[in-house]
Design a protein around this motif. Structure first.
Motif, PDB file in Angstrom:
ATOM      1  N   LEU A   1       0.835  -1.213   0.000  1.00 26.46           N
ATOM      2  CA  LEU A   1       0.000   0.000   0.000  1.00 26.46           C
ATOM      3  C   LEU A   1       0.862   1.253   0.000  1.00 26.46           C
ATOM      4  CD1 LEU A   1      -2.671  -1.135   2.630  1.00 26.46           C
ATOM      5  CD2 LEU A   1      -2.895  -1.148   0.134  1.00 26.46           C
ATOM      6  N   ALA A   2       1.927   1.250   0.808  1.00 23.77           N
ATOM      7  CA  ALA A   2       2.797   2.426   0.883  1.00 23.77           C
ATOM      8  C   ALA A   2       3.509   2.670  -0.439  1.00 23.77           C
ATOM      9  CB  ALA A   2       3.812   2.237   2.008  1.00 23.77           C
ATOM     10  N   GLU A   3       3.904   1.591  -1.132  1.00 24.54           N
ATOM     11  CA  GLU A   3       4.585   1.755  -2.421  1.00 24.54           C
ATOM     12  C   GLU A   3       3.664   2.438  -3.426  1.00 24.54           C
ATOM     13  OE1 GLU A   3       5.629   1.200  -6.412  1.00 24.54           O
ATOM     14  OE2 GLU A   3       3.965   0.053  -5.493  1.00 24.54           O
ATOM     15  N   ARG A   4       2.403   2.011  -3.468  1.00 28.86           N
ATOM     16  CA  ARG A   4       1.453   2.639  -4.386  1.00 28.86           C
ATOM     17  C   ARG A   4       1.209   4.095  -4.010  1.00 28.86           C
ATOM     18  NH1 ARG A   4      -4.766   0.491  -5.579  1.00 28.86           N
ATOM     19  NH2 ARG A   4      -5.462   2.343  -6.757  1.00 28.86           N
ATOM     20  N   TYR A   5       1.059   4.354  -2.713  1.00 29.65           N
ATOM     21  CA  TYR A   5       0.813   5.729  -2.253  1.00 29.65           C
ATOM     22  C   TYR A   5       2.003   6.627  -2.600  1.00 29.65           C
ATOM     23  CZ  TYR A   5      -0.384   9.572   0.928  1.00 29.65           C
ATOM     24  OH  TYR A   5      -0.672  10.806   1.455  1.00 29.65           O
ATOM     25  N   ALA A   6       3.216   6.161  -2.306  1.00 26.40           N
ATOM     26  CA  ALA A   6       4.411   6.968  -2.573  1.00 26.40           C
ATOM     27  C   ALA A   6       4.566   7.227  -4.066  1.00 26.40           C
ATOM     28  CB  ALA A   6       5.639   6.258  -2.024  1.00 26.40           C
ATOM     29  N   ARG A   7       4.256   6.218  -4.877  1.00 27.99           N
ATOM     30  CA  ARG A   7       4.376   6.385  -6.333  1.00 27.99           C
ATOM     31  C   ARG A   7       3.368   7.411  -6.839  1.00 27.99           C
ATOM     32  NH1 ARG A   7       1.719   2.763  -9.284  1.00 27.99           N
ATOM     33  NH2 ARG A   7       2.060   1.164  -7.666  1.00 27.99           N
ATOM     34  N   GLU A   8       2.127   7.323  -6.354  1.00 29.86           N
ATOM     35  CA  GLU A   8       1.087   8.247  -6.828  1.00 29.86           C
ATOM     36  C   GLU A   8       1.316   9.670  -6.341  1.00 29.86           C
ATOM     37  OE1 GLU A   8      -2.668   6.626  -5.713  1.00 29.86           O
ATOM     38  OE2 GLU A   8      -2.586   4.983  -7.180  1.00 29.86           O
ATOM     39  N   HIS A   9       1.929   9.808  -5.156  1.00 26.62           N
ATOM     40  CA  HIS A   9       2.157  11.151  -4.606  1.00 26.62           C
ATOM     41  C   HIS A   9       3.597  11.626  -4.793  1.00 26.62           C
ATOM     42  CE1 HIS A   9      -1.581   9.947  -2.565  1.00 26.62           C
ATOM     43  NE2 HIS A   9      -1.814  11.230  -2.396  1.00 26.62           N
ATOM     44  N   ARG A  10       4.399  10.820  -5.467  1.00 24.91           N
ATOM     45  CA  ARG A  10       5.794  11.168  -5.755  1.00 24.91           C
ATOM     46  C   ARG A  10       6.571  11.504  -4.479  1.00 24.91           C
ATOM     47  NH1 ARG A  10       5.263  14.803 -11.344  1.00 24.91           N
ATOM     48  NH2 ARG A  10       4.152  13.187 -12.551  1.00 24.91           N
ATOM     49  N   LEU A  11       6.460  10.579  -3.540  1.00 31.61           N
ATOM     50  CA  LEU A  11       7.139  10.745  -2.256  1.00 31.61           C
ATOM     51  C   LEU A  11       8.247   9.706  -2.121  1.00 31.61           C
ATOM     52  CD1 LEU A  11       4.058  11.190   0.120  1.00 31.61           C
ATOM     53  CD2 LEU A  11       5.571  12.986  -0.740  1.00 31.61           C
ATOM     54  N   PRO A  12       9.346  10.047  -1.445  1.00 35.87           N
ATOM     55  CA  PRO A  12      10.392   9.053  -1.185  1.00 35.87           C
ATOM     56  C   PRO A  12       9.853   7.954  -0.279  1.00 35.87           C
ATOM     57  CG  PRO A  12      11.171  11.293  -0.737  1.00 35.87           C
ATOM     58  CD  PRO A  12       9.692  11.378  -0.920  1.00 35.87           C
ATOM     59  N   LEU A  13      10.281   6.722  -0.540  1.00 37.33           N
ATOM     60  CA  LEU A  13       9.835   5.576   0.260  1.00 37.33           C
ATOM     61  C   LEU A  13      11.017   4.672   0.546  1.00 37.33           C
ATOM     62  CD1 LEU A  13       7.700   3.620   1.484  1.00 37.33           C
ATOM     63  CD2 LEU A  13       7.439   2.658  -0.823  1.00 37.33           C
ATOM     64  N   GLY A  14      11.139   4.267   1.792  1.00 35.98           N
ATOM     65  CA  GLY A  14      12.140   3.292   2.181  1.00 35.98           C
ATOM     66  C   GLY A  14      11.510   2.291   3.133  1.00 35.98           C
ATOM     67  N   ALA A  15      12.198   1.177   3.352  1.00 38.97           N
ATOM     68  CA  ALA A  15      11.751   0.155   4.302  1.00 38.97           C
ATOM     69  C   ALA A  15      12.926  -0.216   5.192  1.00 38.97           C
ATOM     70  CB  ALA A  15      11.216  -1.068   3.571  1.00 38.97           C
TER      71      ALA A  15
END
Length: 451
Positions: free
Chosen positions: A38-52
């Protein structure tokens, strides 16, 4: 299923800003695997950096395999994964569960960028487990409020966007997504309280009352509201009774017992102290606040000691003891005092209140004087034993033997922040000034200002 879940996921998150980088706490289990999707999709749609971030506790023989499987999914999704290895100590008196949690959040906090969001996969069933554990401990509204959906964390926010979702819904969504996850065999070990509830208690409760997790969540939300009101009331009382880090006793007499206890808990929490049990809180009032004026009462619990001094309550370490250190001093160089008491140094200046030392008077800091030795503060008639001076200057009993004393040779010259001894005041155009950083000598007055 997963589309509806993603829609609810988005609704729980705050409006993103330019600093809203996302960090997923990724164990590799079912819940955090769905959270990562879910976070990957959200970050992609909002163009936000994402890490785990995956914490490798090393407790399971499969821990290396789990880390590799986490890395594989992150590579597939294009998510940067950070694997942090921690070591836990068996047999040190703290449960492995508590150690693992502390270590995990310490690494997560260090990895979270300023303004970022840490996402964890807590869900509705976790809330029910937390409520039952809080009831077992005899917790009040704060504990019964359970897991919060959002709270400040490190330099950003800790968010739990799946908190209202039953685990069964999460399992269905992961199945729909067609991804695999790791199973931690320790989850079957019912010697852990949370696993015992998950495996043996909650299934029975749900069989009898299928909606119990949802209704328990409503009760926890009401407890959270009550705790907010209690905190607001306590903060108002603190503004009237607080005095620096101390709590004045006189205003407490004006409060009802329940309101007084609420303020005492609020004060202890503000100081970062371990919360006492209810009977210990009653003893705090009866044995400390209501003790006779000339008493020196003390109440210890855990790693905290409550002391009383001149109508105020203080929280201190229970193991404070007199110091025997002798620390040489060099002009212009700050000396580090023991046990986090700060630093102290002396410099030559025109405003310095102390006379310059002679060549045969090496400077040092000590915490006691020779047995039977007396001191005569400048301008006072007659000498006093140090114990008597500590009483006259209002030094709490637990700080005596821990106050730095400046020596010229073998003679005490001054107690920086309190007094200069007769014969050591400046007599020429130049003198010595002290530079002190750290806790004040007298907790009610503070140190002299730095020159």
């Amino acid at each position: 299923m997963i589309s509806r879940l993603y829609s609810r996921f988005c609704q729980t998150l705050p409006t993103p800003t330019s600093s809203s980088a996302l960090l997923v706490a990724y164990s590799g289990g079912l819940d955090s695997t769905l959270l990562l999707l879910l976070a990957e999709r959200y970050a992609r749609e909002h163009r936000l950096p994402l890490g785990a971030l995956h914490v490798h506790h090393g407790l399971s023989p499969h821990a290396d395999e789990w880390a590799e499987r986490c890395a594989a999914l992150c590579r597939q999704l294009g998510v940067a994964l950070q694997v942090e290895r921690v070591q836990l100590a068996r047999g040190n008196g703290e449960s492995l569960e508590a150690q693992a949690r502390s270590a995990r959040y310490a690494r997560l906090g260090a990895a979270l960028p300023p303004g970022g969001w840490l996402l964890t996969a807590h869900h509705q069933d976790d809330q029910l487990e937390t409520l039952l554990l809080a009831l077992k401990r005899g917790a009040g509204p704060r504990g019964l409020a359970g897991i919060l959906p959002s709270q400040p964390f490190a330099d950003g926010l800790l968010l739990r966007p799946l908190l209202a979702e039953p685990r069964q819904v999460l399992a269905e969504a992961v199945g729909e997504a067609g991804v695999s996850w790791v199973e931690d065999e320790s989850n079957q070990d019912v010697s852990y309280d949370r696993n015992f509830l998950r495996q043996q208690v909650i299934p029975v409760l749900k069989a009898r009352w299928p909606a119990i997790a949802e209704t328990a969540a409503r009760s926890m939300a009401l407890c959270a509201e009550q705790e907010t009101l209690l905190a607001e009331l306590a903060e108002g009382d603190w503004q009237r009774a607080g005095d620096g880090e101390a709590l004045r006793i006189a205003p407490l007499h004006e409060l009802s017992p329940a309101r007084r206890n609420n303020l005492l808990r609020h004060w202890i929490r503000r100081q970062g102290g371990e919360m006492p049990a209810r009977d210990q809180l009653a003893r705090l009032w009866d044995e400390l606040a209501l003790a006779r004026p000339d008493a020196n009462p003390q109440l210890n619990w855990g790693r905290v000691s409550c002391r009383r001094h001149q109508g105020r309550l203080y929280l201190v370490r229970p193991d404070l003891a007199p110091l025997s250190d002798q620390i040489p001093l060099t002009l212009g160089v700050r000396a580090t005092l023991p046990e986090e008491l700060g630093t102290l140094g002396v410099i030559q200046s025109e405003e310095g209140p102390l006379r310059l030392p002679r060549a045969d008077e090496p400077l040092s800091l000590r915490f006691a004087v020779a047995p039977g030795q007396t001191l005569r503060p400048q301008g006072r008639g007659g000498s006093r034993r140090l114990k008597k001076l500590w009483q006259e200057y209002g030094i709490p009993s637990w700080q005596r033997g821990r106050v730095p004393i400046l020596f010229y040779g073998e003679q005490p010259a001054a107690v920086p922040g309190l007094f200069i001894c007769e014969g050591f005041a400046r007599t020429g155009p130049q003198g010595l000034s002290w530079l002190r950083q750290g806790p004040p000598v007298n907790p009610q007055e503070g140190d002299d200002p730095l020159p």
